[in-house]
Motif scaffolding. Structure first.
Motif, PDB file in Angstrom:
ATOM      1  N   LEU A   1       0.831  -1.193   0.000  1.00 21.36           N
ATOM      2  CA  LEU A   1       0.000   0.000   0.000  1.00 21.36           C
ATOM      3  C   LEU A   1       0.869   1.247   0.000  1.00 21.36           C
ATOM      4  O   LEU A   1       2.066   1.194   0.312  1.00 21.36           O
ATOM      5  N   THR A   2       0.276   2.362  -0.319  1.00 19.18           N
ATOM      6  CA  THR A   2       1.026   3.616  -0.293  1.00 19.18           C
ATOM      7  C   THR A   2       1.347   4.025   1.140  1.00 19.18           C
ATOM      8  O   THR A   2       2.199   4.875   1.372  1.00 19.18           O
ATOM      9  N   THR A   3       0.657   3.414   2.119  1.00 18.23           N
ATOM     10  CA  THR A   3       0.907   3.756   3.515  1.00 18.23           C
ATOM     11  C   THR A   3       2.165   3.098   4.062  1.00 18.23           C
ATOM     12  O   THR A   3       2.619   3.427   5.153  1.00 18.23           O
ATOM     13  N   GLY A   4       2.711   2.140   3.332  1.00 19.47           N
ATOM     14  CA  GLY A   4       3.870   1.408   3.825  1.00 19.47           C
ATOM     15  C   GLY A   4       3.506   0.005   4.271  1.00 19.47           C
ATOM     16  O   GLY A   4       4.368  -0.880   4.303  1.00 19.47           O
ATOM     17  N   ASP A   5       2.249  -0.201   4.620  1.00 15.87           N
ATOM     18  CA  ASP A   5       1.780  -1.559   4.932  1.00 15.87           C
ATOM     19  C   ASP A   5       1.641  -2.358   3.647  1.00 15.87           C
ATOM     20  O   ASP A   5       1.895  -1.840   2.560  1.00 15.87           O
ATOM     21  N   GLN A   6       1.180  -3.589   3.805  1.00 22.47           N
ATOM     22  CA  GLN A   6       0.818  -4.322   2.598  1.00 22.47           C
ATOM     23  C   GLN A   6      -0.328  -5.280   2.889  1.00 22.47           C
ATOM     24  O   GLN A   6      -0.522  -5.722   4.009  1.00 22.47           O
ATOM     25  N   HIS A   7      -1.109  -5.547   1.851  1.00 24.10           N
ATOM     26  CA  HIS A   7      -2.197  -6.508   1.955  1.00 24.10           C
ATOM     27  C   HIS A   7      -1.691  -7.877   1.540  1.00 24.10           C
ATOM     28  O   HIS A   7      -0.909  -7.990   0.602  1.00 24.10           O
ATOM     29  N   GLU A   8      -2.169  -8.912   2.257  1.00 21.55           N
ATOM     30  CA  GLU A   8      -1.882 -10.267   1.792  1.00 21.55           C
ATOM     31  C   GLU A   8      -2.677 -10.498   0.506  1.00 21.55           C
ATOM     32  O   GLU A   8      -3.726  -9.902   0.303  1.00 21.55           O
ATOM     33  N   PRO A   9      -2.161 -11.344  -0.398  1.00 20.57           N
ATOM     34  CA  PRO A   9      -2.886 -11.558  -1.654  1.00 20.57           C
ATOM     35  C   PRO A   9      -4.279 -12.151  -1.406  1.00 20.57           C
ATOM     36  O   PRO A   9      -4.405 -13.141  -0.697  1.00 20.57           O
ATOM     37  N   SER A  10      -5.294 -11.520  -1.934  1.00 24.42           N
ATOM     38  CA  SER A  10      -6.656 -12.051  -1.872  1.00 24.42           C
ATOM     39  C   SER A  10      -7.445 -11.405  -2.995  1.00 24.42           C
ATOM     40  O   SER A  10      -7.076 -10.332  -3.486  1.00 24.42           O
ATOM     41  N   ILE A  11      -8.517 -12.050  -3.409  1.00 22.68           N
ATOM     42  CA  ILE A  11      -9.294 -11.533  -4.537  1.00 22.68           C
ATOM     43  C   ILE A  11      -9.912 -10.179  -4.179  1.00 22.68           C
ATOM     44  O   ILE A  11      -9.916  -9.252  -4.992  1.00 22.68           O
ATOM     45  N   ALA A  12     -10.415 -10.067  -2.943  1.00 23.30           N
ATOM     46  CA  ALA A  12     -11.055  -8.810  -2.534  1.00 23.30           C
ATOM     47  C   ALA A  12     -10.066  -7.651  -2.594  1.00 23.30           C
ATOM     48  O   ALA A  12     -10.376  -6.567  -3.090  1.00 23.30           O
ATOM     49  N   ARG A  13      -8.849  -7.874  -2.077  1.00 28.55           N
ATOM     50  CA  ARG A  13      -7.841  -6.816  -2.076  1.00 28.55           C
ATOM     51  C   ARG A  13      -7.399  -6.475  -3.491  1.00 28.55           C
ATOM     52  O   ARG A  13      -7.153  -5.308  -3.816  1.00 28.55           O
ATOM     53  N   ALA A  14      -7.263  -7.512  -4.329  1.00 24.18           N
ATOM     54  CA  ALA A  14      -6.863  -7.276  -5.720  1.00 24.18           C
ATOM     55  C   ALA A  14      -7.923  -6.435  -6.427  1.00 24.18           C
ATOM     56  O   ALA A  14      -7.610  -5.520  -7.200  1.00 24.18           O
ATOM     57  N   LEU A  15      -9.195  -6.745  -6.118  1.00 22.80           N
ATOM     58  CA  LEU A  15     -10.301  -6.006  -6.707  1.00 22.80           C
ATOM     59  C   LEU A  15     -10.253  -4.545  -6.259  1.00 22.80           C
ATOM     60  O   LEU A  15     -10.373  -3.614  -7.070  1.00 22.80           O
ATOM     61  N   GLU A  16     -10.064  -4.345  -4.954  1.00 22.31           N
ATOM     62  CA  GLU A  16     -10.062  -3.002  -4.388  1.00 22.31           C
ATOM     63  C   GLU A  16      -8.953  -2.142  -5.004  1.00 22.31           C
ATOM     64  O   GLU A  16      -9.191  -1.044  -5.509  1.00 22.31           O
ATOM     65  N   GLN A  17      -7.725  -2.673  -4.973  1.00 23.99           N
ATOM     66  CA  GLN A  17      -6.603  -1.900  -5.501  1.00 23.99           C
ATOM     67  C   GLN A  17      -6.627  -1.821  -7.019  1.00 23.99           C
ATOM     68  O   GLN A  17      -6.321  -0.787  -7.608  1.00 23.99           O
ATOM     69  N   GLY A  18      -6.964  -2.951  -7.662  1.00 21.44           N
ATOM     70  CA  GLY A  18      -6.917  -3.012  -9.126  1.00 21.44           C
ATOM     71  C   GLY A  18      -7.898  -2.060  -9.777  1.00 21.44           C
ATOM     72  O   GLY A  18      -7.539  -1.290 -10.678  1.00 21.44           O
ATOM     73  N   VAL A  19      -9.149  -2.087  -9.324  1.00 23.69           N
ATOM     74  CA  VAL A  19     -10.169  -1.233  -9.937  1.00 23.69           C
ATOM     75  C   VAL A  19      -9.853   0.248  -9.674  1.00 23.69           C
ATOM     76  O   VAL A  19      -9.892   1.070 -10.587  1.00 23.69           O
ATOM     77  N   PHE A  20      -9.504   0.560  -8.415  1.00 26.19           N
ATOM     78  CA  PHE A  20      -9.196   1.958  -8.101  1.00 26.19           C
ATOM     79  C   PHE A  20      -8.060   2.471  -8.977  1.00 26.19           C
ATOM     80  O   PHE A  20      -8.143   3.554  -9.577  1.00 26.19           O
ATOM     81  N   THR A  21      -6.972   1.691  -9.050  1.00 23.71           N
ATOM     82  CA  THR A  21      -5.806   2.144  -9.811  1.00 23.71           C
ATOM     83  C   THR A  21      -6.126   2.269 -11.292  1.00 23.71           C
ATOM     84  O   THR A  21      -5.742   3.253 -11.938  1.00 23.71           O
ATOM     85  N   THR A  22      -6.842   1.303 -11.848  1.00 26.52           N
ATOM     86  CA  THR A  22      -7.172   1.355 -13.270  1.00 26.52           C
ATOM     87  C   THR A  22      -7.993   2.598 -13.589  1.00 26.52           C
ATOM     88  O   THR A  22      -7.700   3.330 -14.537  1.00 26.52           O
ATOM     89  N   VAL A  23      -9.026   2.844 -12.774  1.00 29.67           N
ATOM     90  CA  VAL A  23      -9.873   4.018 -13.014  1.00 29.67           C
ATOM     91  C   VAL A  23      -9.056   5.298 -12.820  1.00 29.67           C
ATOM     92  O   VAL A  23      -9.138   6.233 -13.624  1.00 29.67           O
ATOM     93  N   SER A  24      -8.234   5.322 -11.786  1.00 34.94           N
ATOM     94  CA  SER A  24      -7.418   6.503 -11.508  1.00 34.94           C
ATOM     95  C   SER A  24      -6.458   6.790 -12.657  1.00 34.94           C
ATOM     96  O   SER A  24      -6.223   7.949 -13.012  1.00 34.94           O
ATOM     97  N   ILE A  25      -5.911   5.739 -13.250  1.00 37.32           N
ATOM     98  CA  ILE A  25      -4.941   5.916 -14.336  1.00 37.32           C
ATOM     99  C   ILE A  25      -5.650   6.281 -15.635  1.00 37.32           C
ATOM    100  O   ILE A  25      -5.264   7.230 -16.318  1.00 37.32           O
ATOM    101  N   GLN A  26      -6.711   5.544 -15.998  1.00 37.33           N
ATOM    102  CA  GLN A  26      -7.322   5.857 -17.291  1.00 37.33           C
ATOM    103  C   GLN A  26      -7.993   7.225 -17.302  1.00 37.33           C
ATOM    104  O   GLN A  26      -7.992   7.916 -18.322  1.00 37.33           O
ATOM    105  N   THR A  27      -8.557   7.635 -16.184  1.00 38.96           N
ATOM    106  CA  THR A  27      -9.146   8.972 -16.140  1.00 38.96           C
ATOM    107  C   THR A  27      -8.053  10.027 -15.964  1.00 38.96           C
ATOM    108  O   THR A  27      -8.339  11.207 -15.853  1.00 38.96           O
TER     109      THR A  27
END
Lengths: 522, 522
Positions: A323-349
């Motif tokens: 994470l940008t906070t310095g922590d990290q999430h363990e791999p999971s589908i929910a976390r991948a969804l959360e970070q993946g969708v946010f980042t994709t939308v943030s980048i394409q827009t």
């Protein structure tokens, strides 16, 4: 060339900016009155900047008073280009004055983590930060954002908001409607579909766009407040979202906030990356046109497809998600969804907010994000990039060309939605624009790598070029989600500031200034 | 679709290739008769391949006999595409059979340095090597070239020579002259200037081009022999030079030879990268047209400017210049000149011969070389890349577009030399081609990186994509001047083989095969 009119209007712009700077100073006094700690230096910097702006702007306005108001395309282009180039010069002044006053009066000099001196002590850094704000890029020179006074943080967000509004009004209301010259200008600067349904008179359209923009600002601010953000953070992040900017008030960007805030921001980023002309249509009651809009459909399809690829590759990689906070999430589908969708939308827009550090993501996810950086949002939005509609037209043109190879007599008009077929010179403009962006990207990447030498790897140089040209902000490697541009040389920052302006004004408005013929009186 | 004619003609192609394979076997017997050691396995592989080719080709020729000879654009396109795709299948056979026979009969299995088994034991590698030969790319899977039997080395060079001749005849003689269909086809496939002065009848033009090609071959072979090369090496390097291929008979490529040979090869690379239609004009006595040719001038200018930048950055870097032989030169202006000019010419003409290991060169030199890879040689030459004339036209188009931004009424016809102005649809084709090459480059780079994963860095993947698409051969990092493609997975080799064919046939001839509409009978 009617220079007097250009100078007069630029003067007006500086006066408006100064008034807003003064407003920020007043707000700081109000905060003090409310019991907060008075950030004296910041207030002094604001007032001094406003004073400088008022003098310069007033002088220019006076010099150019009474100029003929009839202007041609050259004057319009020059005014647009100078608005950003000169506007950034004033907008960067409060940062610089704050650092200088602080440095000369504080008992201990201000330092940033890892740096010998605060970046704002160098005016080039301030100009870069201001240009990044006004062009809604969101690239920062700061590693330590939270230690800035609240007045400066608010000003950073305001530059985004003003820049975003300026672009929307310019591309949707002004350029397509200022008579014949402007109409053609719009066709060249934003060769998407002429925004259907915008009213023919500039002032009306501009006023309605302003209402839409303010309405969206209020809606998102309230929504973020309800999610638990403070009013201040909610407002600053709202201004950065709607302008698809990306400046945050936190070092960890949006990574510091809860899932509800993340979802609200995703929603409004998607809105900000779409054509504001469509919202105008909604207000006028024609929902159907919005749903039928080809670019809107392609845009939503791209966001969905991009998110799917990124999330899938994160899930497949099964590696921790930092994470940008310095922590990290363990791999999971929910976390991948959360970070993946946010980042994709943030980048394409082309917003550039971050929750996860995508520097460690798998190659396919990164390549998808880079591809989306080039594509960007819709025409008539606050987003940058080539724009979805141009990509759509380019694909259609290439397909038709392929078919003509074996069937030269085929006549298949290139259409966009229900509108008439696209003319040949507009097709050529689209292809030139696509190729031009890639060419500028390559030139920028090589220039940064040559300037920085061994201090920077090529991934950094290349993504810095695209992240500024397409007004995203963060890139990969040394300018990744948790990095910043502060370490670069001043020369690089000048180049990248220019790249932001180039990308924001869709290239041509800046490049024409380099042609000797542009300045020749005829 | 007249499939029978296509099959008939492909059969003829296989028969011709088989005859040449038989010729190589005869040459091996002649060498034995002259007292050389008989490479029995190589000869067996040649004869077996020729046999397979004769049977397959004869069968196809018989199947398609008596077909209507009147063909349309579809048949022409399919024939051109299949000539390379099927031709490579037969051309790779001798490599494969040699390795298999050797492996099954030799007391000790053949191994390559660092590899568990010889790459030619995998047919995909043989196909890659053959495609690399026929497309005049020069990318190799071999790390140990000198241990190959001379018969196979000669065959590698011959594939270059045949591929180069095929391309020149196709683009200068056949396509512009096979009636209306072909003329338009040429305009799309090579939207340069219609080569002026080529005679209207295919057979005459093709015969003259053949004479020019053979004449140049004899001249360069003799020149290299006089410089001290053996006849064998002189002939092999000549065939690789004139086809702008790049296969050498030595592990160290041209690094093994003296300065005189290097200069001779530079001279003939420059000739091979220029429009063969111009040599046709020289034969007909019109020197003046050659000197006035816009593309020729731009080509020589680019070669000079590129060499200057590369040499200057080598001189400025003041670092040792490693050679392909494993030695290195101390930094000096003479050495920088020697390596810089040779490499620049070798890269821009898309030959790919190496004397120095440019993997260690400064960034600016490498960036210049990569830029020149995309540009390539002239239309109507054996070189690949976008082609100088397209770049020239694209620059003119962009400049005109810029001017139209502030002066929409300007009518400035885009001219090329003394010829008439370029039409709008041709302009669009040029821009589509430039953009298309960059798009394919990006797709190839991402594909290779995704396929190879951590086994390959992005620089390798990206330069592999451009080095095959623009038919150069060597790239940077893991496929640099002293590296090879042998370590890649078979999937990557299939992609890159396709990329070579795509680049060689100027994209459209291959891509149309993917359109369902192409196969639909109308």
């Amino acid at each position: 060339m009617n220079f007097r009119f250009v100078i007069n209007q630029l003067g007006l712009l500086l006066i408006v900016l100064s008034a807003i700077l003064g407003g920020v100073a007043l707000w700081e006094i109000y905060e003090y009155w409310q019991g907060a700690h008075l950030e004296l230096v910041s207030m002094e910097a604001m007032i001094a900047s406003a004073g400088v702006g008022l003098c310069a702007g007033g002088g220019m306005w006076y010099l150019g008073r009474g100029a003929a108001t009839k202007i041609g395309r050259r004057e319009a282009l020059l005014l647009v280009a100078l608005s950003w180039l000169v506007g950034a010069a004033l907008s960067g002044l409060p940062y610089f004055l704050w650092a200088v006053i602080h440095h000369s009066t504080a008992p201990t000099p201000i330092v940033e983590t890892g740096g010998p001196a605060h970046p704002f002590l160098n005016y080039v850094d301030c100009y870069f930060e201001a240009m990044s704000g006004l062009t809604t890029t969101g690239a920062t020179v700061l590693s330590e954002i939270e230690s800035l006074p609240r007045g400066l943080l608010l000003w950073r967000a305001i530059t985004h908001w003003l820049g975003g509004l300026g672009i929307v009004v310019l591309f949707v209301a002004v350029l397509p409607t200022v008579g014949a010259g402007g109409k053609k200008l719009f066709l060249i600067e934003a060769p998407g579909p002429t925004p259907t349904g915008v009213k023919p008179r500039i002032k009306d359209t501009a006023r309605i766009l302003w209402f839409i923009y303010v309405g969206l600002t209020i809606a998102q601010t309230v929504a973020l407040r309800l999610c638990g953000m403070s009013w201040f953070d909610a407002l600053c992040h709202t201004m950065a979202t709607l302008a698809t900017g990306g400046f945050s008030t936190r070092n960890a960007s949006v990574g510091d906030y809860n899932l509800a805030s993340v979802i609200v921001i995703i929603f409004f980023m998607v809105l900000a990356g779409a054509n504001f002309g469509l919202y105008y249509q909604i207000i006028r009651g024609s929902w159907r046109n919005v749903l039928a809009d080809t670019e809107m459909r392609a845009y939503l399809l791209l966001l969905t497809a991009g998110s799917l690829i990124v999330v899938a590759s994160l899930v497949a990689a099964q590696q921790p998600l930092p994470l940008t906070t310095g922590d990290q999430h363990e791999p999971s589908i929910a976390r991948a969804l959360e970070q993946g969708v946010f980042t994709t939308v943030s980048i394409q827009t082309t917003t550039g907010f971050c929750t996860g550090d995508f520097n460690t993501w798998p190659f396919l996810a990164q390549a998808t994000l880079i591809g989306l950086m080039f594509i960007g949002g819709c025409a008539g939005s606050t987003a940058g990039g080539i724009k979805v509609v141009r990509i759509w037209v380019a694909i259609k043109i290439i397909y038709t060309e392929l078919e003509r190879v074996f069937n030269p007599n085929v006549v298949r008009p290139t259409r966009l939605g229900g509108s008439g077929s696209i003319k040949d010179d507009l097709k050529l403009s689209v292809m030139i624009y696509c190729f031009g962006i890639i060419l500028l990207f390559a030139i920028g990447a090589v220039a940064i790598k040559v300037i920085e030498g061994d201090a920077c790897d090529f991934t950094t140089a290349a993504t810095a070029s695209v992240a500024t040209l397409c007004t995203i902000g963060p890139g990969l490697s040394q300018i990744g989600a948790i990095e910043n541009y502060g370490w670069m040389t001043s020369s690089s920052k000048v180049v990248l500031s220019l790249w932001m302006a180039l990308g924001r004004l869709e290239v041509f408005a800046i490049l024409v200034l380099l042609l000797p013929r542009f300045w020749r009186t005829e």
